[in-house]
Design a protein around this motif. Structure first.
Motif, PDB file in Angstrom:
ATOM      1  N   ASP A 202       7.795  -0.119   9.363  1.00  0.00           N
ATOM      2  CA  ASP A 202       8.803  -1.101   8.706  1.00  0.00           C
ATOM      3  C   ASP A 202       8.234  -2.137   7.742  1.00  0.00           C
ATOM      4  O   ASP A 202       8.622  -2.691   6.884  1.00  0.00           O
ATOM      5  CB  ASP A 202       9.686  -2.132   9.653  1.00  0.00           C
ATOM      6  N   ALA A 203       7.052  -1.674   7.423  1.00  0.00           N
ATOM      7  CA  ALA A 203       6.112  -2.429   6.402  1.00  0.00           C
ATOM      8  C   ALA A 203       6.623  -1.837   4.976  1.00  0.00           C
ATOM      9  O   ALA A 203       7.162  -0.650   4.704  1.00  0.00           O
ATOM     10  CB  ALA A 203       4.355  -2.127   6.228  1.00  0.00           C
ATOM     11  N   HIS A 204       6.333  -2.597   3.774  1.00  0.00           N
ATOM     12  CA  HIS A 204       6.463  -2.110   2.375  1.00  0.00           C
ATOM     13  C   HIS A 204       5.061  -1.327   2.041  1.00  0.00           C
ATOM     14  O   HIS A 204       4.022  -1.978   2.146  1.00  0.00           O
ATOM     15  CB  HIS A 204       6.602  -3.318   1.416  1.00  0.00           C
ATOM     16  N   VAL A 205       5.417   0.063   1.784  1.00  0.00           N
ATOM     17  CA  VAL A 205       3.980   0.876   1.633  1.00  0.00           C
ATOM     18  C   VAL A 205       3.791   1.438   0.236  1.00  0.00           C
ATOM     19  O   VAL A 205       4.786   1.853  -0.386  1.00  0.00           O
ATOM     20  CB  VAL A 205       4.246   2.098   2.637  1.00  0.00           C
ATOM     21  N   VAL A 206       2.729   0.867  -0.280  1.00  0.00           N
ATOM     22  CA  VAL A 206       2.162   1.584  -1.472  1.00  0.00           C
ATOM     23  C   VAL A 206       0.882   2.477  -1.317  1.00  0.00           C
ATOM     24  O   VAL A 206       0.083   2.134  -0.628  1.00  0.00           O
ATOM     25  CB  VAL A 206       1.627   0.314  -2.359  1.00  0.00           C
ATOM     26  N   VAL A 207       1.104   3.810  -1.825  1.00  0.00           N
ATOM     27  CA  VAL A 207      -0.007   4.760  -2.022  1.00  0.00           C
ATOM     28  C   VAL A 207      -0.857   4.537  -3.284  1.00  0.00           C
ATOM     29  O   VAL A 207      -0.130   4.562  -4.307  1.00  0.00           O
ATOM     30  CB  VAL A 207       0.720   6.067  -1.655  1.00  0.00           C
ATOM     31  N   PHE A 208      -2.121   4.676  -3.026  1.00  0.00           N
ATOM     32  CA  PHE A 208      -3.016   4.835  -4.010  1.00  0.00           C
ATOM     33  C   PHE A 208      -3.542   6.135  -4.055  1.00  0.00           C
ATOM     34  O   PHE A 208      -4.280   6.577  -3.390  1.00  0.00           O
ATOM     35  CB  PHE A 208      -4.107   3.686  -4.076  1.00  0.00           C
ATOM     36  N   THR A 209      -3.446   6.779  -5.374  1.00  0.00           N
ATOM     37  CA  THR A 209      -3.860   8.151  -5.409  1.00  0.00           C
ATOM     38  C   THR A 209      -4.741   8.261  -6.772  1.00  0.00           C
ATOM     39  O   THR A 209      -4.439   7.827  -7.786  1.00  0.00           O
ATOM     40  CB  THR A 209      -2.687   9.247  -4.944  1.00  0.00           C
ATOM     41  N   THR A 210      -5.352   9.207  -6.608  1.00  0.00           N
ATOM     42  CA  THR A 210      -6.238   9.911  -7.894  1.00  0.00           C
ATOM     43  C   THR A 210      -5.436  11.121  -8.531  1.00  0.00           C
ATOM     44  O   THR A 210      -5.799  11.518  -9.300  1.00  0.00           O
ATOM     45  CB  THR A 210      -7.592  10.182  -7.573  1.00  0.00           C
ATOM     46  N   SER A 211      -4.393  11.457  -7.690  1.00  0.00           N
ATOM     47  CA  SER A 211      -3.806  12.790  -8.113  1.00  0.00           C
ATOM     48  C   SER A 211      -2.290  12.479  -8.422  1.00  0.00           C
ATOM     49  O   SER A 211      -1.459  12.330  -7.508  1.00  0.00           O
ATOM     50  CB  SER A 211      -3.787  13.727  -6.783  1.00  0.00           C
ATOM     51  N   VAL A 226       4.156   4.016  -5.761  1.00  0.00           N
ATOM     52  CA  VAL A 226       2.909   4.846  -5.776  1.00  0.00           C
ATOM     53  C   VAL A 226       2.136   4.520  -7.000  1.00  0.00           C
ATOM     54  O   VAL A 226       2.933   4.363  -8.122  1.00  0.00           O
ATOM     55  CB  VAL A 226       3.292   6.634  -5.949  1.00  0.00           C
ATOM     56  N   VAL A 227       0.989   4.308  -6.722  1.00  0.00           N
ATOM     57  CA  VAL A 227       0.102   3.995  -7.898  1.00  0.00           C
ATOM     58  C   VAL A 227      -1.158   4.875  -8.253  1.00  0.00           C
ATOM     59  O   VAL A 227      -1.774   5.323  -7.273  1.00  0.00           O
ATOM     60  CB  VAL A 227      -0.775   2.437  -7.683  1.00  0.00           C
ATOM     61  N   VAL A 228      -0.856   5.179  -9.379  1.00  0.00           N
ATOM     62  CA  VAL A 228      -2.364   6.265  -9.835  1.00  0.00           C
ATOM     63  C   VAL A 228      -3.309   5.333 -10.038  1.00  0.00           C
ATOM     64  O   VAL A 228      -3.253   4.667 -11.044  1.00  0.00           O
ATOM     65  CB  VAL A 228      -1.923   6.814 -10.956  1.00  0.00           C
ATOM     66  N   SER A 229      -4.636   5.471  -9.267  1.00  0.00           N
ATOM     67  CA  SER A 229      -5.302   4.310  -9.212  1.00  0.00           C
ATOM     68  C   SER A 229      -6.345   4.430 -10.568  1.00  0.00           C
ATOM     69  O   SER A 229      -6.989   3.464 -10.634  1.00  0.00           O
ATOM     70  CB  SER A 229      -6.409   4.588  -7.946  1.00  0.00           C
ATOM     71  N   ARG A 230      -6.441   5.386 -11.327  1.00  0.00           N
ATOM     72  CA  ARG A 230      -7.293   5.463 -12.203  1.00  0.00           C
ATOM     73  C   ARG A 230      -6.598   4.513 -13.552  1.00  0.00           C
ATOM     74  O   ARG A 230      -7.189   4.520 -14.647  1.00  0.00           O
ATOM     75  CB  ARG A 230      -7.403   6.936 -12.938  1.00  0.00           C
ATOM     76  N   ASN A 231      -5.245   4.438 -13.356  1.00  0.00           N
ATOM     77  CA  ASN A 231      -4.504   3.320 -14.300  1.00  0.00           C
ATOM     78  C   ASN A 231      -4.685   1.901 -13.897  1.00  0.00           C
ATOM     79  O   ASN A 231      -4.058   1.472 -13.316  1.00  0.00           O
ATOM     80  CB  ASN A 231      -3.145   3.776 -14.452  1.00  0.00           C
ATOM     81  N   ALA A 232      -5.638   1.277 -14.816  1.00  0.00           N
ATOM     82  CA  ALA A 232      -5.892   0.106 -14.656  1.00  0.00           C
ATOM     83  C   ALA A 232      -4.740  -1.005 -14.715  1.00  0.00           C
ATOM     84  O   ALA A 232      -4.868  -2.004 -14.002  1.00  0.00           O
ATOM     85  CB  ALA A 232      -7.064  -0.456 -15.516  1.00  0.00           C
ATOM     86  N   ASP A 233      -3.888  -0.601 -15.581  1.00  0.00           N
ATOM     87  CA  ASP A 233      -2.642  -1.476 -15.785  1.00  0.00           C
ATOM     88  C   ASP A 233      -1.564  -1.615 -14.588  1.00  0.00           C
ATOM     89  O   ASP A 233      -1.472  -2.492 -14.074  1.00  0.00           O
ATOM     90  CB  ASP A 233      -1.858  -1.258 -16.735  1.00  0.00           C
ATOM     91  N   GLU A 234      -1.672  -0.435 -13.973  1.00  0.00           N
ATOM     92  CA  GLU A 234      -0.699  -0.244 -12.815  1.00  0.00           C
ATOM     93  C   GLU A 234      -1.549  -0.921 -11.817  1.00  0.00           C
ATOM     94  O   GLU A 234      -0.965  -1.597 -11.035  1.00  0.00           O
ATOM     95  CB  GLU A 234      -0.665   1.188 -12.321  1.00  0.00           C
ATOM     96  N   MET A 235      -2.821  -0.834 -11.559  1.00  0.00           N
ATOM     97  CA  MET A 235      -3.443  -1.397 -10.543  1.00  0.00           C
ATOM     98  C   MET A 235      -3.260  -3.095 -10.789  1.00  0.00           C
ATOM     99  O   MET A 235      -3.026  -3.886  -9.553  1.00  0.00           O
ATOM    100  CB  MET A 235      -5.004  -1.131 -10.613  1.00  0.00           C
TER     101      MET A 235
END
Ligand code: NAP
Ligand code: ZN
Length: 353
Positions: A202-211, A226-235
């Motif tokens: 039941d956590a709030h889940v955020v996935v970091f992916t390079t794909s 979902v955060v695309v980890s190569r995107n510095a603004d999103e990070m």
């Protein structure tokens, strides 16, 4: 002793190929299992290619595989928990001393006399080292054999024995529950199980992916974001906000980028085991009293708890089932993150070798 069929690698640069290996006849506390499915963990690839040589060098030939599910074929005279015909599973460990403080606490994975399922000195001297699950059968002490819930699809159960417990255990240890913001870095075999468990807790889940093309899958598997980890603004949008992050990445990467996303007293736990050391900036930890830790699989009791939890919540891995003849191709694809989300070998394919 008897001969079992297996796939082994003869050196760090050899492909896996058909082989015959010795297995011991079950002694009084042993269970013999016909292996039906075995998952392919990235640790198999690291080990076959001797990428962890500074920490644990590989002895050749190596028979990898530590995500096995199958049927009991024989039991020793003192075995009480299993009988022929039962479903059973084996993960990353096949023995420990049973007497040290770690074993007494149910944390056999930290025992200094631990026998790993493959590439550990074989106490029974059947072979120089233990041989893993890319094989048609295995023999192990019943203390290291797990019960399989009867309602789950077997191919999807196999990866629970490593990818499942390796993500379940730290999520439990660090108190992941409702109201916590949890990150999972890397959507591979481990990562996709981490998402399923964090969601089930039941956590709030955020996935970091390079794909970026895994975004839809991540949401389907249970991620809220979902955060695309190569995107510095999103990070940057997630700076100082996480309670816990589980890092499953198999190769060297910038961990400071994730440390900076933790809130005060937040923890990041490494389960991924890259070949090369990671660089840590002191200020990533000092600011906000953050911590960095690691976690290794889980004890036998917790592995059984995880399997039972999966039975109750209908959780299995998302798998691509392959015949063993495709194992080398699967390794190449694993390195390209081209699997959704765990390769599992159908061991019936070994019969034709
Ligand atoms: P996997 O299926 O290959 O998943 C690893 C994921 O990491 C990939 O899918 C990819 O996710 C991401 N990734 C790969 N290379 C990357 C790079 N250069 N930079 C950033 N991200 C990258 O592997 P796995 O079987 O889940 O295993 C993951 C790691 O955990 C391995 O090192 C394995 O040895 C280790 N392991 C540890 C334990 C333990 O007890 N601690 C147990 C089992 C496995 P995206 O495509 O989403 O970016
Ligand atoms: Zn593994």
């Amino acid at each position: 002793m008897y001969n079992a069929k297996a796939y082994s690698a003869a050196s760090a640069t050899s492909p896996l190929a058909s082989d015959t290996i010795p297995r011991r006849d079950p002694t009084e506390h042993d269970v013999q299992i016909e292996i039906l499915f075995c998952g392919i963990c990235h640790s198999d690839l690291h080990s076959v290619r001797n990428e962890w040589s500074d920490f644990m060098s590989t002895t050749y030939p190596i028979v990898p595989g530590h995500e096995m599910v199958g049927r009991v074929t024989k039991v020793g005279s003192a075995v009480t928990k299993y009988k022929p015909g039962d479903l059973a599973a084996i993960g990353c460990m096949v023995d420990s001393d049973g007497t040290c403080p770690h074993c007494k606490d149910g944390l056999e994975q930290f025992c200094s006399n631990l026998t790993l399922t493959y590439n550990s000195p074989d106490k029974h001297k059947t072979a120089p080292v233990t041989y893993g699950g890319y094989s048609d059968s295995i023999v192990a002490d019943e203390r290291f054999v797990l019960r399989v819930p009867s309602n789950l699809e077997l191919a999807g159960v196999a990866p629970l024995l490593c990818a499942g417990i390796t993500t379940y255990s730290p999520l439990r240890h660090w108190g992941v529950t409702k109201g916590k913001k949890v990150g999972v870095v890397g959507l591979g075999g481990l990562g996709h199980m981490g998402v399923k468990f964090a969601r089930a807790f039941d956590a709030h889940v955020v996935v970091f992916t390079t794909s970026p093309d895994k975004t839809e899958d991540a949401l389907r598997l249970g991620a809220d974001e979902v955060v695309v980890s190569r995107n510095a603004d999103e990070m940057q949008k997630h700076a100082d906000s996480f309670d816990f992050i589980l890092d499953t990445v198999s190769a060297k990467h910038d961990i400071n980028a994730y440390l900076n996303l933790l809130g005060r007293d937040g923890n990041i736990t490494l389960v991924g085991a890259p070949e090369k050391p990671l660089d840590i900036a002191a200020f990533s930890l000092i600011m906000a009293r953050r911590s960095l830790s690691g976690s290794s699989i889980g004890g036998i009791a917790e592995t059984q708890e995880m399997l039972d939890f999966c039975g109750e919540h209908n959780i299995t891995a998302d798998v691509e089932v392959i015949p063993i003849q495709k194992v080398n191709e699967a390794y190449d694809r694993l390195l390209k993150s081209d699997v959704k989300y765990r390769f599992v070998i159908d061991m019936a394919s070994l019969k034709s070798e």
